[in-house]
Design a protein around this motif. Structure first.
Motif, PDB file in Angstrom:
ATOM      1  N   ASP A 121      39.452  42.921  33.355  1.00 13.56           N
ATOM      2  CA  ASP A 121      39.895  43.112  34.741  1.00 13.56           C
ATOM      3  C   ASP A 121      39.047  44.100  35.528  1.00 13.56           C
ATOM      4  N   HIS A 146      35.254  44.995  37.338  1.00 11.16           N
ATOM      5  CA  HIS A 146      34.370  44.182  38.175  1.00 11.16           C
ATOM      6  C   HIS A 146      32.934  44.664  38.066  1.00 11.16           C
ATOM      7  N   VAL A 183      32.143  37.108  31.730  1.00  6.89           N
ATOM      8  CA  VAL A 183      33.309  36.238  31.564  1.00  6.89           C
ATOM      9  C   VAL A 183      33.915  36.386  30.170  1.00  6.89           C
ATOM     10  N   TYR A 224      35.301  40.481  36.001  1.00 12.49           N
ATOM     11  CA  TYR A 224      35.032  39.697  37.203  1.00 12.49           C
ATOM     12  C   TYR A 224      33.606  39.956  37.687  1.00 12.49           C
ATOM     13  N   THR A 267      30.872  39.461  40.994  1.00 12.70           N
ATOM     14  CA  THR A 267      30.608  39.149  42.398  1.00 12.70           C
ATOM     15  C   THR A 267      29.099  39.059  42.599  1.00 12.70           C
ATOM     16  N   CYS A 305      34.718  44.780  46.154  1.00  7.31           N
ATOM     17  CA  CYS A 305      35.129  44.154  44.881  1.00  7.31           C
ATOM     18  C   CYS A 305      35.409  45.192  43.798  1.00  7.31           C
ATOM     19  N   HIS A 363      40.311  38.991  46.065  1.00  5.73           N
ATOM     20  CA  HIS A 363      40.517  40.342  45.563  1.00  5.73           C
ATOM     21  C   HIS A 363      40.944  41.268  46.699  1.00  5.73           C
TER      22      HIS A 363
END
Length: 343
Positions: A49, A51, A70, A75, A77, A95, A192
């Motif tokens: 969780d 980024h 992944v 996450y 961006t 993000c 988000h």
């Protein structure tokens, strides 16, 4: 697609081929590299969780980073490399990226956004020593689907069952053009930290229908044909451009009384950005005025976003309540469309 699955049965099969460099990335190489990056993330306290943000040239290394993130529950961006530093920094900061990974050729952009991204705790560069026929820039999310082509919808691996609806959410008959919604029971997408924008993607009364903002129709065999984007978005040269954002900037210009930013059919790019401008009484339309307005926009937004032309009009076609008369605006747009480019 999980690369480890294919690495086990076809390790030497190419995943990506870089036409410019001749480099070929196989499933085994992709799997091994993504595992290494996953270990790096874990060693730097980046986990489920969290980024990361990636600013990259067209380099297949980006796919290694993506799959490493992944498999770690992180996450990702991807940031458009053509954005102005303040725009790129906004995406990185918005993000909540803990890590910023940048291609070495983009070091100047990375340095410019450092003071604007205080949440980032780790900054990493990769170059030619860091160890997919690409139909679009690598930062574009479409690449993560490996160039998916249009197909009959509803089967395995698709977005869901396509539904075409009018502006009130009512389903339209076969062949009629409207907003494309997808019906999918396991849908969980959200923007988000932006619940309002997330809500705008949902159907008004069908809980498991959502839209990507595309406009299109279905034929008798349920094949989907896309005809455009919603009225606030155009696609120019394969990149989404948000017209309201441009209007908001131009409305602040000292010489502009009213403005409408539109997509004009373009033979090369599909659509190009142009602005119809009503000037304040003391201002005059001229080449210098056009250059000044475009320059004003470029100081605040990325270059590719800004209008290529400014068209001066005596008055924009609005109703007494201020609503734009779309038909008359469409007539203005048609005057400047490239021959053969009108849809």
């Amino acid at each position: 697609m999980y690369p480890g699955r294919y690495a086990a049965v076809a390790p030497d099969r190419p995943v990506v081929h870089e036409a410019a460099t001749g480099r070929t990335l196989t499933y085994r190489k992709l799997e091994d590299a993504s595992v290494r990056f996953a270990h790096w993330l874990r060693a730097h306290d980046v986990g489920k969780d969290d980024h990361i943000a990636v600013v990259t040239v067209n380099d297949a290394t980006a796919l290694e980073l993506y799959w490493g993130a992944v498999r770690s529950g992180v996450y990702v961006t991807f940031v458009n490399t053509h954005l102005a530093p303040i725009e790129a920094a906004y995406l990185v900061d918005d993000c909540d990226a803990k890590v910023l990974v940048v291609s070495a050729p983009l070091a100047d952009l990375a340095e410019a956004i450092v003071p604007l991204t205080p949440k980032v705790t780790h900054r990493v560069a990769f170059d030619e020593n860091t160890v997919y026929l690409s139909p679009a820039p690598i930062y574009h999310a479409a690449l993560l689907r490996y160039g998916v082509s249009t197909q009959a919808l509803g089967g395995p691996g698709t977005l869901g069952l396509a539904r075409i609806c009018d502006e009130n959410g009512n389903r339209l008959p076969t062949g009629e053009i409207g907003t494309v919604y997808f019906e999918r029971d396991d849908f969980s997408f959200e923007y988000h930290t932006d619940p309002e924008k997330t809500a705008s993607t949902r159907h008004p009364f069908e809980g498991n229908w959502y839209t990507t903002g595309d406009i299109g129709s279905l034929d008798e065999d349920d094949y989907l044909f896309l005809t455009g984007r919603d009225k606030f978005t155009i696609i120019s040269g394969g990149v989404n451009i948000y017209l309201q954002e441009i209007e908001n900037v131009l409305a602040l210009h000292r010489s502009i009384a009213d403005v409408a930013v539109v997509g004009v059919p373009d033979a090369d790019r599909g659509e190009r950005v142009e602005a119809f401008v009503q000037l304040v009484p003391e201002a005059e339309g001229s080449d210098d005025a056009e250059d000044d307005i475009i320059g004003f926009c470029r100081e605040r937004l990325s270059r590719f976003t800004c209008p290529r032309h400014v068209r001066f009009v005596d008055e924009l076609p609005r109703t007494p309540t201020g609503k734009m008369v779309e038909g008359r605006l469409g007539e203005l747009i048609a005057q400047y469309a490239d021959t053969g480019a009108l849809s």
